[in-house]
Design a protein around this motif. Structure first.
Motif, short mmCIF file in Angstrom:
data_model
loop_
_atom_site.label_atom_id
_atom_site.label_comp_id
_atom_site.label_asym_id
_atom_site.label_seq_id
_atom_site.Cartn_x
_atom_site.Cartn_y
_atom_site.Cartn_z
N GLN A 1 -34.14 -40.08 -28.97
CA GLN A 1 -34.84 -39.03 -29.72
C GLN A 1 -35.70 -38.18 -28.78
O GLN A 1 -35.70 -36.96 -28.87
CB GLN A 1 -35.77 -39.64 -30.77
CG GLN A 1 -35.09 -40.17 -31.99
CD GLN A 1 -36.07 -40.81 -32.96
OE1 GLN A 1 -37.08 -41.39 -32.56
NE2 GLN A 1 -35.77 -40.73 -34.24
N LYS A 2 -36.41 -38.83 -27.89
CA LYS A 2 -37.28 -38.11 -26.95
C LYS A 2 -36.47 -37.25 -26.01
O LYS A 2 -36.87 -36.13 -25.67
CB LYS A 2 -38.15 -39.10 -26.17
CG LYS A 2 -39.20 -39.76 -27.04
CD LYS A 2 -39.98 -40.80 -26.27
CE LYS A 2 -40.99 -41.49 -27.18
NZ LYS A 2 -41.75 -42.53 -26.45
N TYR A 3 -35.31 -37.75 -25.58
CA TYR A 3 -34.42 -36.92 -24.75
C TYR A 3 -33.98 -35.68 -25.52
O TYR A 3 -33.96 -34.58 -25.00
CB TYR A 3 -33.17 -37.70 -24.34
CG TYR A 3 -33.34 -38.76 -23.28
CD1 TYR A 3 -34.41 -38.75 -22.38
CD2 TYR A 3 -32.40 -39.78 -23.16
CE1 TYR A 3 -34.53 -39.73 -21.41
CE2 TYR A 3 -32.51 -40.75 -22.19
CZ TYR A 3 -33.58 -40.73 -21.32
OH TYR A 3 -33.70 -41.69 -20.35
N ASP B 1 -35.46 -28.86 -20.15
CA ASP B 1 -35.38 -30.17 -20.78
C ASP B 1 -35.04 -30.04 -22.27
O ASP B 1 -34.28 -30.85 -22.80
CB ASP B 1 -36.69 -30.94 -20.60
CG ASP B 1 -36.99 -31.22 -19.15
OD1 ASP B 1 -36.05 -31.48 -18.38
OD2 ASP B 1 -38.18 -31.18 -18.77
N VAL B 2 -35.58 -29.03 -22.91
CA VAL B 2 -35.29 -28.79 -24.33
C VAL B 2 -33.82 -28.41 -24.48
O VAL B 2 -33.13 -28.92 -25.37
CB VAL B 2 -36.21 -27.70 -24.91
CG1 VAL B 2 -35.79 -27.30 -26.31
CG2 VAL B 2 -37.67 -28.17 -24.90
N MET C 1 -46.41 -29.76 -22.89
CA MET C 1 -45.33 -28.97 -23.48
C MET C 1 -44.06 -29.16 -22.66
O MET C 1 -44.08 -29.03 -21.44
CB MET C 1 -45.76 -27.50 -23.48
CG MET C 1 -44.70 -26.58 -23.98
SD MET C 1 -45.45 -25.39 -25.06
CE MET C 1 -44.04 -24.78 -25.87
N PRO C 2 -42.93 -29.46 -23.34
CA PRO C 2 -41.68 -29.69 -22.62
C PRO C 2 -41.19 -28.43 -21.91
O PRO C 2 -41.39 -27.31 -22.38
CB PRO C 2 -40.69 -30.08 -23.72
CG PRO C 2 -41.50 -30.41 -24.91
CD PRO C 2 -42.79 -29.68 -24.77
N HIS C 3 -40.53 -28.62 -20.79
CA HIS C 3 -39.93 -27.52 -20.04
C HIS C 3 -38.71 -27.02 -20.81
O HIS C 3 -37.98 -27.81 -21.42
CB HIS C 3 -39.53 -28.01 -18.65
CG HIS C 3 -39.15 -26.92 -17.72
ND1 HIS C 3 -37.92 -26.32 -17.76
CD2 HIS C 3 -39.85 -26.31 -16.73
CE1 HIS C 3 -37.86 -25.39 -16.82
NE2 HIS C 3 -39.03 -25.37 -16.19
N GLY D 1 -36.52 -33.06 -25.86
CA GLY D 1 -36.99 -32.56 -24.56
C GLY D 1 -38.34 -33.06 -24.14
O GLY D 1 -38.88 -32.61 -23.13
N SER D 2 -38.92 -34.00 -24.89
CA SER D 2 -40.24 -34.49 -24.51
C SER D 2 -40.16 -35.44 -23.32
O SER D 2 -41.14 -35.60 -22.59
CB SER D 2 -40.96 -35.15 -25.69
OG SER D 2 -40.28 -36.31 -26.10
#
Length: 118
Positions: free
Chosen positions: A39-41, A6-7, A1-3, A44-45
């Motif tokens: 996209q991942k950035y 970061d999200v 799960m992303p922090h 937040g992943s």
């Protein structure tokens, strides 16, 4: 799960990228990355390293602190609403109408949005 940080940073990235009228591919090319990495950035992943955040700030013409603005007061609803507005304005095809709407928002908010040429 992303922090949650970061999200938040990813949301800020997506918001400013959209305001600057840049695609994920545009940003990715300038960084030498794939659009999938952007996209991942944005979701937040994948965490953005400090050096990459610095590069993004330069590309998007914002301070690095921009990505952390509103972090303490961030709420899902407010961020989602703001993103909905940004996407709606970005989708307006008529540049004159879009410019008038942005000017109206700036007047009401008492803030100025730096515009870049498309």
């Amino acid at each position: 799960m992303p922090h949650s940080v970061d999200v938040h940073v990813g949301r800020q990235l997506k918001q400013i990228r959209t305001l600057r009228r840049l695609s994920q591919t545009d940003v990715a090319r300038r960084l030498g990355l794939s659009f999938q990495q952007i996209q991942k950035y944005e979701i937040g992943s994948n965490r953005i390293a400090a050096s990459r955040l610095f590069e993004l700030a330069n590309i998007l013409d914002v301070s690095t602190s921009y990505f952390f603005e509103g972090l303490d007061a961030d709420s899902e609803g407010a961020a989602d609403s703001a993103m909905d507005i940004v996407q709606a304005v970005a989708s307006i095809k008529d540049e004159k109408t879009k410019s008038r709407i942005i000017t109206f928002i700036e007047d009401v908010a008492g803030a100025t949005v730096t515009r870049r040429a498309s």
